[in-house]
Design a protein around this motif. Structure first.
Motif: not given
Length: 369
Positions: A219-222, A150-156
Motif C-alpha cells: 500500500v503506498p503512502a497517502g 484492481l489491487l493486483d495492478t498496484c502490487g497490493i
C-alpha cells in the motif's frame, strides 16, 4: 432494510438470505479494463466454502453444510474484461436444511441476532438467521475477488491467518503453512493442537473463538481521508461488519497503552528517495493515512453461538411483534461451525480488499497527478 452497501467509489451491495434462493452482490464503480475471469472469483469462494477440506482431512472446526457456491457473472464483464458498468454476481443456495430451524420460529437463540432483528423489524427469517447468517459473507468474498483484480495492478497483497483459536496460539509465522492446515494458521504444529482442542469441544457440544491477524503489503503512502474516513477507521468499520468480530487493534494496539512515546513512535530514516520505519507500532497508518509501511491488524472472533447444549432463553410465542414473552430452554439442532476462524480468514481478506480498493480510487480522485 438499509445499510447493505459499503464504499464511496468502489461500492459493494450484497443481497440474499441463508435459506433463500441465493445470495449475490452488485459492485458499482469498478474501473473498466481490468482482467476478471470467473475462475478468479470461484477460487476465492472455494476458500470460504463450508464443509471445506484441507487435503484429505475433514475440518472439524466448520459446519458439515456443503454448498458448491458456483458463481454466475450476470453483468459488467465482457470477454473477461470489466466494462466499467455495474458488476452483478449471483450464488445460488442448493443445500438448505430449513427443517433444522423449525423449533426456532418463535424462540431466540442466545448469542445470535434473533432477538434484535425481532425488536427492529417485528418479523425475521428464523431459517439460519436470514441476512444475519454467516452465509451472507459469500457475497463479500466474491466482491473481494473483484477488488483484488484492481489491487493486483498496484502490487497490493492481503494475507490473513488464524493466530489463536480455542486458547492455542501460534509460536511461529510461515505464510506457506496457511493453506496447509485446516485452521489456516501459519504454524502447522499449533494448528494441529487447535484442531485437537476443537474436536474435544465439538464432542462436548461446545464452541470456541480466536484471533485472526491480517497484513496488507504494497500500500503506498497517502491512502485515507484524514478526518472521519481515516484508513484505519474504514478498515475497522469493514471488519466489525463481519458478524463474529468483536474487536480490532492496529499495530501495537492495546499494548501501546503501556508504552512510552520514546518506544511507541516508529522512528524514520531515509535513503534519499524513500522513508523506512524502524518499527511498525502504528500498524501502517499515521493520522488515518497510510505511511507506506505494512498495514497490520488483529481481530477478536467470538465463539460460535450455536452450541449443542441446552441453554436458557426466551420465546415470543408468536411471530407477531408485541407477543407475550416467556422463559424457555433451547437445544439447537442442525449443522454449525465449532470455530469460525478458518472460514473468517478469506472474509477478512475480502473486506480488506474492498476497503483498500475504494480508498485507492478515492486517492486517485484527490490529486491531479
Amino acid at each position: 432494510m438499509s445499510g447493505n452497501t459499503i464504499g464511496t467509489i468502489f461500492k459493494v451491495t450484497t443481497f440474499g438470505e441463508s435459506h433463500g434462493a441465493g445470495l449475490g452482490v452488485v459492485i458499482d464503480g469498478c474501473p473498466a479494463g481490468l482482467t476478471l475471469k470467473r475462475e478468479q472469483i470461484q477460487r476465492a469462494l472455494d476458500r470460504r466454502r463450508p464443509g471445506a477440506r484441507q487435503g484429505q482431512q475433514t475440518n472439524a472446526a466448520v459446519t458439515a453444510r456443503s454448498e458448491p457456491d458456483q458463481v454466475e457473472i450476470i453483468s459488467g464483464v465482457f470477454q473477461d474484461v470489466t466494462e466499467g458498468t455495474p458488476i452483478a454476481l449471483l450464488i445460488r443456495n442448493t443445500a438448505q436444511h430449513s427443517s433444522d430451524y423449525g423449533n426456532l420460529a418463535h424462540t431466540f437463540r442466545p448469542g445470535h441476532a434473533d432477538y434484535t432483528y425481532y425488536m427492529k423489524y417485528g418479523v425475521r427469517d428464523y431459517r439460519g438467521g436470514g441476512r444475519s447468517s454467516g452465509r451472507e459473507t459469500a457475497s463479500r468474498v466474491a466482491a473481494g475477488a473483484v477488488a483484488q483484480a484492481l489491487l493486483d495492478t498496484c502490487g497490493i497483497q492481503i494475507t490473513a491467518y488464524t493466530e489463536r483459536a480455542a486458547g492455542i496460539s501460534i509460536s511461529s509465522i510461515d505464510p506457506a503453512c496457511i493453506e496447509q492446515n485446516a485452521m489456516r494458521a501459519p504454524d502447522n504444529n499449533a494448528a494441529q493442537k487447535m484442531l485437537e482442542r476443537i474436536e474435544a469441544l465439538r464432542k462436548d457440544g461446545d464452541s470456541a473463538g480466536g484471533i485472526v491477524a491480517c497484513r496488507i503489503t504494497g500500500v503506498p503512502a497517502g491512502l485515507g481521508e484524514p478526518v472521519f474516513d481515516k484508513l484505519d477507521a474504514e478498515l475497522a468499520k469493514s471488519m466489525l461488519s463481519i458478524g463474529a468480530v468483536k474487536g480490532i487493534e492496529f499495530g501495537a494496539g492495546f499494548a501501546a497503552a503501556d508504552l512510552f512515546g520514546s518506544t511507541d513512535n516508529d522512528i524514520m530514516r531515509t535513503d534519499g528517495s524513500s522513508v523506512q520505519f524502524g518499527s511498525n507500532n502504528a500498524g501502517g497508518t499515521l493520522g488515518g493515512i497510510s505511511n507506506g509501511n505494512d498495514i497490520v491488524f488483529r481481530l477478536a472472533v467470538k465463539p460460535v453461538p450455536s452450541i449443542f447444549k441446552s441453554q436458557q432463553t426466551v420465546s415470543a410465542g408468536s411471530s407477531a411483534a408485541g407477543a407475550a414473552l416467556t422463559d424457555t430452554d433451547l437445544t439447537i439442532q442442525g449443522r454449525h461451525d465449532v470455530c469460525l476462524c478458518p472460514r473468517i480468514v478469506p472474509v477478512v481478506e475480502a473486506m480488506a480488499q474492498i476497503t483498500i480498493a475504494d480508498m485507492l480510487l478515492r486517492q486517485r480522485a484527490a490529486k491531479s497527478q
